[in-house]
Design an enzyme around this catalytic site. Structure first.
Site, mmCIF file in Angstrom:
data_model
loop_
_atom_site.group_PDB
_atom_site.id
_atom_site.type_symbol
_atom_site.label_atom_id
_atom_site.label_comp_id
_atom_site.label_asym_id
_atom_site.label_seq_id
_atom_site.Cartn_x
_atom_site.Cartn_y
_atom_site.Cartn_z
ATOM 1 N N ARG A 1 -115.264 -30.842 62.284
ATOM 2 C CA ARG A 1 -116.548 -30.679 62.976
ATOM 3 C C ARG A 1 -117.003 -29.221 62.928
ATOM 4 N NH1 ARG A 1 -117.050 -32.741 69.125
ATOM 5 N NH2 ARG A 1 -115.885 -30.825 69.530
ATOM 6 N N LYS B 1 -122.354 -27.865 66.889
ATOM 7 C CA LYS B 1 -121.798 -27.251 68.104
ATOM 8 C C LYS B 1 -121.994 -25.743 67.962
ATOM 9 C CE LYS B 1 -117.893 -28.053 71.193
ATOM 10 N NZ LYS B 1 -118.652 -28.398 72.377
ATOM 11 N N GLU C 1 -126.791 -37.879 76.073
ATOM 12 C CA GLU C 1 -125.442 -37.535 76.540
ATOM 13 C C GLU C 1 -125.577 -36.632 77.754
ATOM 14 O OE1 GLU C 1 -123.426 -35.022 73.627
ATOM 15 O OE2 GLU C 1 -125.334 -34.108 73.068
HETATM 16 N N1 PXG Z 1 -121.450 -33.386 74.257
HETATM 17 C C1 PXG Z 1 -121.635 -32.069 74.361
HETATM 18 C C2 PXG Z 1 -123.021 -31.544 74.344
HETATM 19 C C3 PXG Z 1 -120.528 -31.202 74.483
HETATM 20 O O1 PXG Z 1 -120.737 -29.890 74.581
HETATM 21 C C4 PXG Z 1 -119.079 -33.137 74.388
HETATM 22 C C5 PXG Z 1 -120.207 -33.926 74.261
HETATM 23 C C6 PXG Z 1 -117.723 -33.780 74.310
HETATM 24 O O2 PXG Z 1 -117.131 -33.538 73.033
HETATM 25 P P1 PXG Z 1 -115.564 -33.497 72.822
HETATM 26 O O3 PXG Z 1 -115.379 -33.243 71.377
HETATM 27 O O4 PXG Z 1 -115.031 -32.387 73.678
HETATM 28 O O5 PXG Z 1 -115.038 -34.830 73.239
HETATM 29 C C7 PXG Z 1 -119.229 -31.748 74.538
HETATM 30 C C8 PXG Z 1 -118.035 -30.892 74.791
HETATM 31 C C9 PXG Z 1 -117.826 -27.614 79.420
HETATM 32 C C10 PXG Z 1 -117.899 -27.524 77.942
HETATM 33 O O6 PXG Z 1 -117.546 -26.576 80.058
HETATM 34 C C11 PXG Z 1 -118.037 -28.656 77.126
HETATM 35 C C12 PXG Z 1 -118.113 -28.503 75.727
HETATM 36 C C13 PXG Z 1 -118.062 -27.261 75.226
HETATM 37 C C14 PXG Z 1 -117.932 -26.171 76.038
HETATM 38 C C15 PXG Z 1 -117.843 -26.280 77.401
HETATM 39 O O7 PXG Z 1 -118.061 -28.684 79.977
HETATM 40 N N2 PXG Z 1 -118.262 -29.499 74.764
#
Ligand code: PXG
Length: 285
Positions: free
Chosen positions: A52, A151, A184
């Site tokens: 990713r 991301k 989301e």
């Molecule tokens: N959607 C978004 C917009 C995200 O940023 C997820 C879904 C879940 O993805 P993963 O791969 O982790 O299952 C994310 C996760 C936080 C935080 O503090 C979250 C994310 C990045 C940085 C901080 O909640 N990404």
């Protein structure tokens, strides 16, 4: 013991780990990142996170100055150097030092940062009782402006959504896309349970392809559930039997109230609980 932070192949004490104020990661949010978990000394789905990261970098035309194998090795080295068996990793690749203008071509050296730290988990009560969330007016980035699949270090869209959610007394907030469909949450993917089927928005709803989302879809199929990636509206959320969120930090967290409406019977549901158990077994075995 102070943390050791990785920058471009070297480990620095936390206090000495510094990046230039001319780095376009800071000046423009020009860069990409990953957030990963370490369970029992092993990085959860490292290869998927790296894939990713490379896709995010490719989308912003940023060349990562290492191979995925080299970066995987350095992630593991950083985790070991800090003696972290259970924790969180933040992997960041910035465009590097440039001029005060936008021009990415003036940035010669992308900076690779790896932080392996202990994780601040959500309070246990969130898992026991379930979360209340609200739909916010800030829509998720239009995919043709800045794809939510990237991301990137520019997280203002999500941060503005989060602020709105906090204003309403919630720790997470539901974001719709430009078509009014459920996308989301600000840092988590969303799932619904309806008539024993698991429903979640498809990638083309304008969402991040969560690694936890993917793992949960696999676990649900193993459990014999029908999983459908379908476009969803707020109405579908309101009439769902169960709702939960997924993310690397949150793992699986039940949602029991959305926009003041009680979801299901107002308690974390049985399918959510079963998937939590399966996810726990997958990560802690
Ligand atoms: N959607 C978004 C917009 C995200 O940023 C997820 C879904 C879940 O993805 P993963 O791969 O982790 O299952 C994310 C996760 C936080 C935080 O503090 C979250 C994310 C990045 C940085 C901080 O909640 N990404």
């Amino acid at each position: 013991m102070s943390l050791k932070i990785y920058i471009n192949g070297h480990l620095f004490e936390k206090e000495e780990a510094k990046i230039s104020v001319y780095d376009h990661g800071l000046l423009y949010g020009d860069g990409v990142f990953e957030g990963m978990r370490i369970y029992n000394g092993k990085v959860f789905r490292l290869e998927q996170h790296l894939e990713r990261l490379w896709n995010s970098a490719k989308a912003i035309r940023l060349e990562v100055p290492l191979s995925p194998e080299e970066l995987a090795r350095d992630v593991v080295t950083t985790v070991r150097a800090n003696g972290i068996d259970n924790g969180y990793i933040r992997l960041v690749v910035t465009r590097g030092v440039g001029t005060l203008g936008l021009d990415p071509n003036k940035c010669a050296n992308p900076q690779i940062i790896i932080i392996a730290d202990h994780i601040e988990l959500y309070p246990q009560s969130f898992y026991d009782k379930g979360l209340e969330i609200v739909t916010v007016s800030t829509i998720r980035n239009h995919p043709a402006a800045l794809s939510p699949r990237i991301k990137s270090l520019n997280y203002l869209n999500n941060i503005l959504g989060k602020i709105e959610g906090q204003q309403a007394g919630c720790v997470e907030a539901l974001m719709l896309n430009h078509q009014g469909q459920v996308a989301e949450c600000t840092g988590d993917n969303i799932f619904l349970v309806s008539k024993r089927q698991l429903l979640t928005p498809p990638i083309d709803a304008g969402i991040l392809e969560g690694i936890t989302r993917e793992a949960v879809i696999e676990l649900a199929r193993e459990a014999g559930l029908v999983v459908r990636e379908v476009s969803l509206t707020k109405h579908d959320v309101y009439i769902a039997d169960e709702c939960f969120l997924t993310g690397s930090a949150a793992e699986i967290v039940p949602v029991v109230k959305v926009d003041s409406r009680i979801i299901g019977d107002g308690k974390p549901g049985p399918i959510t609980r079963d998937l939590e158990k399966r996810f726990h077994e997958l990560t802690r075995r």
